[in-house]
Design a protein around this motif. Structure first.
Motif, short mmCIF file in Angstrom:
data_model
loop_
_atom_site.label_atom_id
_atom_site.label_comp_id
_atom_site.label_asym_id
_atom_site.label_seq_id
_atom_site.Cartn_x
_atom_site.Cartn_y
_atom_site.Cartn_z
N CYS A 48 0.97 -1.14 0.03
CA CYS A 48 -0.22 0.12 -0.11
C CYS A 48 0.52 1.01 -0.01
O CYS A 48 2.13 1.93 0.53
CB CYS A 48 -0.79 0.15 1.37
N PHE A 50 -0.82 3.94 1.74
CA PHE A 50 -0.33 4.21 2.97
C PHE A 50 0.12 3.11 3.85
O PHE A 50 -0.14 2.18 4.20
CB PHE A 50 -1.87 4.73 3.19
N ASN A 51 0.53 3.55 5.11
CA ASN A 51 0.21 2.12 6.78
C ASN A 51 -0.51 3.01 7.48
O ASN A 51 -0.09 3.31 8.05
CB ASN A 51 1.64 2.84 6.93
N CYS A 52 -1.69 2.70 7.46
CA CYS A 52 -2.80 3.42 8.28
C CYS A 52 -2.90 2.78 9.52
O CYS A 52 -2.60 1.01 9.95
CB CYS A 52 -4.50 3.15 8.03
N TYR A 54 -5.36 1.86 11.79
CA TYR A 54 -5.51 1.11 12.04
C TYR A 54 -6.28 -0.18 11.29
O TYR A 54 -6.77 -0.80 10.83
CB TYR A 54 -7.27 1.97 11.93
N CYS A 55 -4.93 0.00 10.58
CA CYS A 55 -5.40 -0.53 9.25
C CYS A 55 -5.42 -2.49 9.40
O CYS A 55 -4.24 -3.18 10.03
CB CYS A 55 -4.17 -1.10 8.07
N LEU A 57 -4.69 -5.12 8.55
CA LEU A 57 -3.47 -6.08 7.46
C LEU A 57 -2.87 -5.74 8.30
O LEU A 57 -1.80 -6.45 7.97
CB LEU A 57 -3.21 -5.54 6.22
N ILE A 60 2.00 -2.41 7.35
CA ILE A 60 2.25 -2.49 5.66
C ILE A 60 3.14 -2.55 5.56
O ILE A 60 4.76 -2.62 5.59
CB ILE A 60 1.46 -1.25 4.80
N GLY A 97 -4.41 -5.14 0.01
CA GLY A 97 -3.70 -3.23 0.08
C GLY A 97 -3.82 -2.76 -1.24
O GLY A 97 -5.26 -2.50 -0.80
N ASN A 125 -7.28 4.15 -1.95
CA ASN A 125 -6.74 5.58 -0.83
C ASN A 125 -6.27 6.18 -2.01
O ASN A 125 -6.81 7.62 -0.76
CB ASN A 125 -5.97 4.80 -0.20
N LYS A 147 -11.26 7.00 0.09
CA LYS A 147 -11.20 6.82 1.65
C LYS A 147 -10.28 8.39 1.42
O LYS A 147 -9.73 8.81 0.63
CB LYS A 147 -9.73 6.02 1.97
S1 SF4 Z 1 -6.33 0.02 5.84
FE1 SF4 Z 1 -6.29 0.46 3.33
S2 SF4 Z 1 -5.32 2.45 3.15
FE2 SF4 Z 1 -4.91 1.65 4.93
S3 SF4 Z 1 -2.39 0.83 4.55
FE3 SF4 Z 1 -4.36 -0.76 4.83
S4 SF4 Z 1 -5.37 -1.16 3.01
FE4 SF4 Z 1 -3.78 0.81 3.16
#
Ligand code: SF4
Length: 276
Positions: A48, A50-52, A54-55, A57, A60, A97, A125, A147
């Motif tokens: 990704c 981003f590396n949110c 709250y992700c 995943l 990242i 991602g 995103n 997003k």
């Molecule tokens: S929430 Fe979405 S935009 Fe944010 S890091 Fe995870 S995959 Fe990327």
């Protein structure tokens, strides 16, 4: 750290469980979409721009804004034919991602629509929306959900933690440019946490200015995983790995945000996680 080249090379190697992972998963039930079949064009690692914080995943693994082919269109076609696609209400490109990083996004959307006849949605995103090729690909989808969690660069840095070179100004100008050319349904998905509630007034003004077809208000109900596993892309009621609970906003705070949006954009359809 894994490079893009490693990731591409790994695209069709067996996953750590010994089997070949599918680039198609579900259908999974979503409070916003009904039964949604997931398409994962990243697959072998979380990838990704981003590396949110709250992700779902977790942290990242491949942080990049460079488009590449991570899963071949041939593999996706094979996986889709073997999936339970008939049971889905909608087919959603999301996965492990940011789907616009997939260089074959347009080709894949075309195939899915021809093969299944189902509506296609892309969750993005919005970091690459200024790229005309990305806009071209996304125009093939029936719905695009962008997003938007921040109205200032400082909140963007703290909440979404983008790769170098991505600015809020670029994201907003990308969404506005895409809004001008896109004929499908454009939604904004806004995640609220204590980190961005300070931004609420500016963010709601920004939402009203963009005037999407719908706005979705969310707060992180799923815990943050401490490691990545391929199945993190799905919709699980129980965490798959050791996870950390995140701070959410209260229902009263969500009501306040809804009120602000209704004052600034009275006719804008609004969906809130608290009213699902
Ligand atoms: S929430 Fe979405 S935009 Fe944010 S890091 Fe995870 S995959 Fe990327």
């Amino acid at each position: 750290m894994m490079t893009i080249a490693d990731s591409i090379q790994n695209a069709e190697k067996p996953a750590s469980n010994g089997g070949f992972e599918s680039s198609v998963y579900g259908p999974v039930h979503s409070w916003r979409l009904g039964w949604s079949l997931g398409i994962d064009l990243l697959l072998n690692t979380s990838t990704c721009s981003f590396n949110c914080v709250y992700c779902q995943l977790g942290d990242i693994q491949l942080k990049t804004a460079t488009r590449a082919i991570y899963v071949s269109t041939d593999k996706l076609e094979r996986d889709l034919r073997l999936s339970d696609w008939e049971k889905a209400d909608i087919i959603t490109l999301s996965g492990n991602g940011e789907p616009t990083l997939a260089l074959n996004l347009g080709e894949v959307i075309r195939f899915i629509k021809d093969y299944t006849g189902k509506p296609v949605m892309v969750l993005t995103n919005a970091t690459l929306l200024n790229d005309p090729a990305v806009q071209q690909d996304l125009r093939l989808a029936d719905q695009v959900a962008c997003k938007l969690d921040a109205a200032t660069d400082s909140v963007l840095q703290r909440m979404n933690r983008p790769v170098e070179g991505i600015s809020l100004e670029g994201i907003i100008s990308g969404i506005e440019a895409f809004r001008q050319v896109y004929k499908g349904k454009l939604s904004l998905q806004c995640m609220f946490m204590p980190t961005n509630t300070e931004d609420v007034d500016a963010l709601t003004s920004l939402i009203a200015r963009i005037a999407p077809d719908e706005v979705q208000l969310n707060t992180p109900k799923r815990p943050y995983p401490m490691e990545w596993v391929v199945d993190s892309r799905g919709n699980h009621s129980e965490p798959l790995v050791k996870s950390q609970q995140l701070r959410t906003i209260s229902e009263t705070e969500a009501d306040h945000i809804e009120q602000l949006i209704k004052e600034k954009a009275p006719s804008l359809p609004l969906i809130s996680i608290y009213r699902k």
